[in-house]
Write a protein that holds these residues in place. Structure first.
Motif, PDB file in Angstrom:
ATOM      1  N   THR A 130       0.829  -1.203   0.000  1.00 48.80           N
ATOM      2  CA  THR A 130       0.000   0.000   0.000  1.00 48.80           C
ATOM      3  C   THR A 130       0.863   1.252   0.000  1.00 48.80           C
ATOM      4  O   THR A 130       0.571   2.222  -0.712  1.00 48.80           O
ATOM      5  CB  THR A 130      -0.944  -0.003   1.224  1.00 48.80           C
ATOM      6  N   GLN A 131       1.937   1.239   0.754  1.00 51.41           N
ATOM      7  CA  GLN A 131       2.838   2.392   0.828  1.00 51.41           C
ATOM      8  C   GLN A 131       3.486   2.662  -0.530  1.00 51.41           C
ATOM      9  O   GLN A 131       3.641   3.827  -0.933  1.00 51.41           O
ATOM     10  CB  GLN A 131       3.919   2.165   1.893  1.00 51.41           C
ATOM     11  N   GLU A 132       3.885   1.604  -1.248  1.00 46.52           N
ATOM     12  CA  GLU A 132       4.491   1.781  -2.565  1.00 46.52           C
ATOM     13  C   GLU A 132       3.478   2.345  -3.564  1.00 46.52           C
ATOM     14  O   GLU A 132       3.829   3.182  -4.400  1.00 46.52           O
ATOM     15  CB  GLU A 132       5.040   0.444  -3.074  1.00 46.52           C
ATOM     16  N   ASN A 143      -7.402   6.575   0.139  1.00 47.86           N
ATOM     17  CA  ASN A 143      -7.904   6.419  -1.225  1.00 47.86           C
ATOM     18  C   ASN A 143      -7.523   5.067  -1.815  1.00 47.86           C
ATOM     19  O   ASN A 143      -8.305   4.456  -2.534  1.00 47.86           O
ATOM     20  CB  ASN A 143      -7.383   7.539  -2.126  1.00 47.86           C
ATOM     21  N   VAL A 144      -6.313   4.621  -1.516  1.00 44.69           N
ATOM     22  CA  VAL A 144      -5.877   3.314  -2.005  1.00 44.69           C
ATOM     23  C   VAL A 144      -6.775   2.226  -1.413  1.00 44.69           C
ATOM     24  O   VAL A 144      -7.274   1.354  -2.138  1.00 44.69           O
ATOM     25  CB  VAL A 144      -4.391   3.059  -1.655  1.00 44.69           C
ATOM     26  N   TYR A 145      -6.986   2.276  -0.104  1.00 43.96           N
ATOM     27  CA  TYR A 145      -7.861   1.285   0.533  1.00 43.96           C
ATOM     28  C   TYR A 145      -9.275   1.344  -0.042  1.00 43.96           C
ATOM     29  O   TYR A 145      -9.882   0.314  -0.317  1.00 43.96           O
ATOM     30  CB  TYR A 145      -7.921   1.498   2.049  1.00 43.96           C
ATOM     31  N   ASN A 146      -9.800   2.549  -0.213  1.00 45.32           N
ATOM     32  CA  ASN A 146     -11.157   2.691  -0.739  1.00 45.32           C
ATOM     33  C   ASN A 146     -11.277   2.134  -2.156  1.00 45.32           C
ATOM     34  O   ASN A 146     -12.247   1.459  -2.491  1.00 45.32           O
ATOM     35  CB  ASN A 146     -11.591   4.157  -0.718  1.00 45.32           C
ATOM     36  N   ASN A 147     -10.298   2.440  -3.000  1.00 47.49           N
ATOM     37  CA  ASN A 147     -10.331   1.940  -4.376  1.00 47.49           C
ATOM     38  C   ASN A 147     -10.195   0.420  -4.434  1.00 47.49           C
ATOM     39  O   ASN A 147     -10.864  -0.231  -5.242  1.00 47.49           O
ATOM     40  CB  ASN A 147      -9.250   2.603  -5.224  1.00 47.49           C
ATOM     41  N   LEU A 148      -9.326  -0.131  -3.590  1.00 44.09           N
ATOM     42  CA  LEU A 148      -9.201  -1.589  -3.530  1.00 44.09           C
ATOM     43  C   LEU A 148     -10.518  -2.216  -3.083  1.00 44.09           C
ATOM     44  O   LEU A 148     -11.008  -3.164  -3.696  1.00 44.09           O
ATOM     45  CB  LEU A 148      -8.092  -2.002  -2.553  1.00 44.09           C
ATOM     46  N   SER A 149     -11.076  -1.672  -2.046  1.00 43.26           N
ATOM     47  CA  SER A 149     -12.312  -2.221  -1.496  1.00 43.26           C
ATOM     48  C   SER A 149     -13.452  -2.131  -2.508  1.00 43.26           C
ATOM     49  O   SER A 149     -14.175  -3.104  -2.744  1.00 43.26           O
ATOM     50  CB  SER A 149     -12.683  -1.479  -0.220  1.00 43.26           C
ATOM     51  N   LYS A 150     -13.603  -0.971  -3.114  1.00 44.42           N
ATOM     52  CA  LYS A 150     -14.675  -0.780  -4.090  1.00 44.42           C
ATOM     53  C   LYS A 150     -14.471  -1.686  -5.305  1.00 44.42           C
ATOM     54  O   LYS A 150     -15.412  -2.296  -5.806  1.00 44.42           O
ATOM     55  CB  LYS A 150     -14.734   0.682  -4.528  1.00 44.42           C
ATOM     56  N   GLY A 151     -13.248  -1.787  -5.780  1.00 40.57           N
ATOM     57  CA  GLY A 151     -12.959  -2.635  -6.936  1.00 40.57           C
ATOM     58  C   GLY A 151     -13.237  -4.102  -6.659  1.00 40.57           C
ATOM     59  O   GLY A 151     -13.866  -4.792  -7.467  1.00 40.57           O
ATOM     60  N   ILE A 152     -12.794  -4.588  -5.519  1.00 41.02           N
ATOM     61  CA  ILE A 152     -13.010  -5.996  -5.174  1.00 41.02           C
ATOM     62  C   ILE A 152     -14.492  -6.276  -4.971  1.00 41.02           C
ATOM     63  O   ILE A 152     -15.014  -7.302  -5.412  1.00 41.02           O
ATOM     64  CB  ILE A 152     -12.184  -6.371  -3.928  1.00 41.02           C
ATOM     65  N   THR A 153     -15.189  -5.345  -4.336  1.00 34.99           N
ATOM     66  CA  THR A 153     -16.636  -5.504  -4.146  1.00 34.99           C
ATOM     67  C   THR A 153     -17.353  -5.577  -5.489  1.00 34.99           C
ATOM     68  O   THR A 153     -18.222  -6.429  -5.693  1.00 34.99           O
ATOM     69  CB  THR A 153     -17.198  -4.342  -3.303  1.00 34.99           C
TER      70      THR A 153
END
Length: 176
Positions: A130-132, A143-153
């Motif tokens: 995530t840091q990279e 934002n990274v977490y949100n995009n990952l979560s939304k994409g996977i969902t």
């Protein structure tokens, strides 16, 4: 001892009904209720029971839960030799060779918003932390977490829908 007997006479039918409700047969329910009151005879009941019916019903439900857990564990250990648990390697190999699943995943991936595709690609295909990803994209960690979560969902929803449609289609082709 007299109170236990009176409790038995008064609440036996109710406890049997509870056991029937939880799926126990008549013989099992009778055995559990009798064992329940025998256990009470061996213990000293609290003196200040304000609502004996509630006390007995709750204690009985706990007994049913303990009985269920004991039998559930016994069933699994009896048949353990017959069960084949695939290894992680076998699961991965079967998923990698499932062309239909790969095709559906690719279709669903292409329909994701660009920001979600980018973050998922960097995380799971490139192996970045995530840091990279934060350093390379300039996005915040949230934002990274949100995009990952939304994409996977979205991928899950899309794949579930497609799997259900395939099952429905195969059912229709079987009927007709």
């Amino acid at each position: 001892m007299i109170t236990i007997t009176s409790y038995y006479n008064k609440y036996r039918i109710k406890l049997l009904a509870i056991a029937y409700h939880f799926g126990y047969t008549t013989d099992e329910a009778e055995d559990i209720v009798q064992q329940f009151f025998l256990d009470f005879m061996q213990k000293e009941l609290p003196k200040d029971i304000h609502n004996p019916e509630a006390f007995i019903v709750i204690a009985f439900k706990r007994k049913l839960i303990d009985h269920f857990r004991a039998n559930k564990n016994r069933k699994y250990t009896d048949n353990f030799d017959d069960i084949h648990v695939p290894s992680t390697q076998e699961i991965l190999e079967s998923l990698e060779t499932d062309e239909e699943l790969i095709e559906k995943l690719a279709e669903a991936y292409k329909k994701l918003p660009a920001r979600c595709r980018r973050v998922i690609y960097m995380k799971y295909y490139c192996g970045y932390s995530t840091q990279e990803i934060v350093k390379q994209t300039g996005l915040t960690e949230q934002n990274v977490y949100n995009n990952l979560s939304k994409g996977i969902t979205n991928l899950r929803k899309s794949l579930e829908y497609k799997v259900e449609m395939i099952r429905f289609g195969s059912l229709l082709s079987f009927i007709f």
